[in-house]
Design a protein around this motif. Structure first.
Motif, PDB file in Angstrom:
ATOM      1  N   ALA A  74     -35.289   3.397 109.432  1.00  0.00           N
ATOM      2  CA  ALA A  74     -35.358   2.388 108.378  1.00  0.00           C
ATOM      3  C   ALA A  74     -34.439   2.779 107.238  1.00  0.00           C
ATOM      4  CB  ALA A  74     -36.787   2.234 107.873  1.00  0.00           C
ATOM      5  N   GLU A  75     -33.708   1.798 106.731  1.00  0.00           N
ATOM      6  CA  GLU A  75     -32.726   2.036 105.670  1.00  0.00           C
ATOM      7  C   GLU A  75     -32.819   0.918 104.638  1.00  0.00           C
ATOM      8  OE1 GLU A  75     -28.018   1.353 105.597  1.00  0.00           O
ATOM      9  OE2 GLU A  75     -28.629   2.970 106.958  1.00  0.00           O
ATOM     10  N   ALA A  76     -32.682   1.257 103.367  1.00  0.00           N
ATOM     11  CA  ALA A  76     -32.738   0.262 102.298  1.00  0.00           C
ATOM     12  C   ALA A  76     -31.467  -0.581 102.285  1.00  0.00           C
ATOM     13  CB  ALA A  76     -32.921   0.950 100.950  1.00  0.00           C
ATOM     14  N   ILE A  77     -31.632  -1.889 102.326  1.00  0.00           N
ATOM     15  CA  ILE A  77     -30.492  -2.801 102.241  1.00  0.00           C
ATOM     16  C   ILE A  77     -30.005  -2.900 100.800  1.00  0.00           C
ATOM     17  CG2 ILE A  77     -29.736  -5.184 102.612  1.00  0.00           C
ATOM     18  CD1 ILE A  77     -31.895  -5.450 104.734  1.00  0.00           C
ATOM     19  N   ARG A  92     -29.681   1.596  97.543  1.00  0.00           N
ATOM     20  CA  ARG A  92     -29.053   0.925  98.676  1.00  0.00           C
ATOM     21  C   ARG A  92     -28.425   1.952  99.627  1.00  0.00           C
ATOM     22  NH1 ARG A  92     -23.846  -3.194  98.161  1.00  0.00           N
ATOM     23  NH2 ARG A  92     -23.564  -3.536 100.420  1.00  0.00           N
ATOM     24  N   GLY A  93     -28.688   1.791 100.927  1.00  0.00           N
ATOM     25  CA  GLY A  93     -28.117   2.678 101.931  1.00  0.00           C
ATOM     26  C   GLY A  93     -28.890   3.946 102.180  1.00  0.00           C
ATOM     27  N   VAL A  94     -29.983   4.158 101.445  1.00  0.00           N
ATOM     28  CA  VAL A  94     -30.774   5.378 101.629  1.00  0.00           C
ATOM     29  C   VAL A  94     -31.666   5.233 102.868  1.00  0.00           C
ATOM     30  CG1 VAL A  94     -32.667   6.753 100.681  1.00  0.00           C
ATOM     31  CG2 VAL A  94     -30.756   6.077  99.227  1.00  0.00           C
ATOM     32  N   THR A  95     -31.684   6.258 103.708  1.00  0.00           N
ATOM     33  CA  THR A  95     -32.543   6.276 104.881  1.00  0.00           C
ATOM     34  C   THR A  95     -33.957   6.663 104.466  1.00  0.00           C
ATOM     35  OG1 THR A  95     -30.712   6.877 106.344  1.00  0.00           O
ATOM     36  CG2 THR A  95     -32.929   7.354 107.129  1.00  0.00           C
ATOM     37  N   ILE A  96     -34.921   5.852 104.871  1.00  0.00           N
ATOM     38  CA  ILE A  96     -36.320   6.088 104.511  1.00  0.00           C
ATOM     39  C   ILE A  96     -37.024   6.885 105.605  1.00  0.00           C
ATOM     40  CG2 ILE A  96     -38.512   4.971 103.919  1.00  0.00           C
ATOM     41  CD1 ILE A  96     -36.661   2.549 103.031  1.00  0.00           C
ATOM     42  N   ILE A  97     -36.828   6.477 106.846  1.00  0.00           N
ATOM     43  CA  ILE A  97     -37.347   7.240 107.981  1.00  0.00           C
ATOM     44  C   ILE A  97     -36.290   7.288 109.070  1.00  0.00           C
ATOM     45  CG2 ILE A  97     -39.770   6.700 107.526  1.00  0.00           C
ATOM     46  CD1 ILE A  97     -39.684   4.652 109.762  1.00  0.00           C
ATOM     47  N   ASN A  98     -36.324   8.338 109.869  1.00  0.00           N
ATOM     48  CA  ASN A  98     -35.413   8.497 110.999  1.00  0.00           C
ATOM     49  C   ASN A  98     -36.185   8.428 112.304  1.00  0.00           C
ATOM     50  OD1 ASN A  98     -32.564   8.929 110.341  1.00  0.00           O
ATOM     51  ND2 ASN A  98     -33.299  10.681 109.148  1.00  0.00           N
ATOM     52  N   GLU A  99     -35.641   7.696 113.234  1.00  0.00           N
ATOM     53  CA  GLU A  99     -36.208   7.627 114.575  1.00  0.00           C
ATOM     54  C   GLU A  99     -36.379   9.031 115.157  1.00  0.00           C
ATOM     55  OE1 GLU A  99     -34.891   5.628 118.875  1.00  0.00           O
ATOM     56  OE2 GLU A  99     -33.732   5.247 117.049  1.00  0.00           O
ATOM     57  N   SER A 111     -35.542  -4.787  99.999  1.00  0.00           N
ATOM     58  CA  SER A 111     -35.547  -5.143 101.418  1.00  0.00           C
ATOM     59  C   SER A 111     -35.079  -3.950 102.248  1.00  0.00           C
ATOM     60  CB  SER A 111     -34.655  -6.363 101.677  1.00  0.00           C
ATOM     61  OG  SER A 111     -33.353  -6.155 101.159  1.00  0.00           O
ATOM     62  N   ILE A 112     -35.599  -3.880 103.464  1.00  0.00           N
ATOM     63  CA  ILE A 112     -35.366  -2.756 104.360  1.00  0.00           C
ATOM     64  C   ILE A 112     -34.914  -3.283 105.715  1.00  0.00           C
ATOM     65  CG2 ILE A 112     -36.394  -0.669 105.371  1.00  0.00           C
ATOM     66  CD1 ILE A 112     -36.556  -0.729 102.299  1.00  0.00           C
ATOM     67  N   LYS A 113     -33.997  -2.584 106.365  1.00  0.00           N
ATOM     68  CA  LYS A 113     -33.640  -2.955 107.739  1.00  0.00           C
ATOM     69  C   LYS A 113     -34.114  -1.871 108.698  1.00  0.00           C
ATOM     70  CE  LYS A 113     -28.815  -1.293 107.296  1.00  0.00           C
ATOM     71  NZ  LYS A 113     -27.398  -1.736 107.345  1.00  0.00           N
ATOM     72  N   LEU A 114     -34.597  -2.325 109.856  1.00  0.00           N
ATOM     73  CA  LEU A 114     -35.084  -1.437 110.899  1.00  0.00           C
ATOM     74  C   LEU A 114     -34.107  -1.450 112.062  1.00  0.00           C
ATOM     75  CD1 LEU A 114     -38.831  -2.584 111.003  1.00  0.00           C
ATOM     76  CD2 LEU A 114     -37.782  -0.877 109.519  1.00  0.00           C
ATOM     77  N   THR A 151     -29.145  10.695 102.537  1.00  0.00           N
ATOM     78  CA  THR A 151     -30.472  11.263 102.699  1.00  0.00           C
ATOM     79  C   THR A 151     -31.405  10.641 101.682  1.00  0.00           C
ATOM     80  OG1 THR A 151     -29.444  13.338 103.351  1.00  0.00           O
ATOM     81  CG2 THR A 151     -31.769  13.406 102.746  1.00  0.00           C
ATOM     82  N   ALA A 152     -32.672  10.508 102.062  1.00  0.00           N
ATOM     83  CA  ALA A 152     -33.634   9.831 101.186  1.00  0.00           C
ATOM     84  C   ALA A 152     -34.052  10.724 100.033  1.00  0.00           C
ATOM     85  CB  ALA A 152     -34.866   9.412 101.985  1.00  0.00           C
TER      86      ALA A 152
END
Length: 246
Positions: A111-114, A54-61, A75-78, A7-8
């Protein structure tokens, strides 16, 4: 279905009387570009500094799109969640990129932090209020949205028409364009995401990504330093591979 990431629960720091935006190291690439000092203070007044691990979710769909973010470090992955629980990677964000733009009241992706990252967070309603008063800010945001559309079109081309080596080469060229350490004859670009994430993004298996990188290394087009990242040794050849001109 929610992401299984942490969780963020991030560390936040409220803006002070001065504007930290004035000393931001990515201001020229970010939403803040072209704003005056006074306008920067107005933007800073509604922003919160957000540090995520790292691995923290920033936003949820499908969550309510209450905030927008500017990536300032890391960096962030979508990704989007498929009905069977799998994740389809849709993009990667780096310092200067904007996150959280929604066409309606819900986020269209997660979105999640790489890696350990830092973002500026803006309440959507307050930012929209500023947009109505600051035309430079509105124009900048429109330019960033247009850039996102171009990237989406490029992604469609990658998935639909290119071979594995063309896809991987195109991806590396994209990283070169985003920056990195450069010298007269080579570029060292970061590669914070894993091979599986790259494969998901390019529509390839993890094994194919690894094999393609190994072949590029054998051809002395790239090097893979032990410290991480990818070193581009022959960008001209990489460009030709990306365009299918080999």
């Amino acid at each position: 279905m929610r992401s299984h990431s942490h969780t963020a629960s991030a560390v936040t720091t409220q803006s002070e009387a001065y504007s930290p935006c004035e000393n931001c190291n990515v201001a020229q690439m970010s939403l803040c570009h072209a704003l005056s000092c006074e306008e920067l203070r107005e933007l800073s007044a509604i922003s919160t500094s957000l540090e995520v691990g790292r691995g923290v979710t920033i936003i949820n769909e499908t969550d309510s799109a209450d905030y927008l973010f500017n990536v300032t470090a890391g960096s962030i992955k979508l990704f989007k969640l498929l009905p069977d629980g799998r994740r389809q990677m849709t993009g990667f964000l780096f310092p200067g990129d904007f996150l959280g733009i929604a066409m309606n009241d819900l986020y269209a992706y997660s979105a999640e932090a790489i890696e350990d990252s830092r973002l500026c967070r803006f309440p959507r309603e307050k930012l929209e209020g500023l947009l109505s008063r600051l035309p430079q800010l509105e124009n900048r945001l429109l330019n960033m949205v247009s850039h996102e559309l171009v990237l989406a079109q490029d992604q469609m081309l990658l998935l639909g028409r290119k071979t594995a080596v063309e896809k991987v080469s195109s991806f590396l060229i994209t990283l070169v364009k985003r920056g990195g350490e450069s010298s007269a004859d080579k570029h060292l670009v970061p590669l914070p995401m894993g091979r599986s994430d790259i494969g998901d993004y390019l529509g390839l298996t993890t094994e194919t990504v690894s094999r393609t990188l190994t072949n590029l290394k054998k051809q002395k087009i790239i090097a893979i330093p032990s410290g991480g990242g990818i070193e581009i040794l022959d960008q001209e050849s990489l460009n030709e591979l990306a365009e299918g001109l080999d």
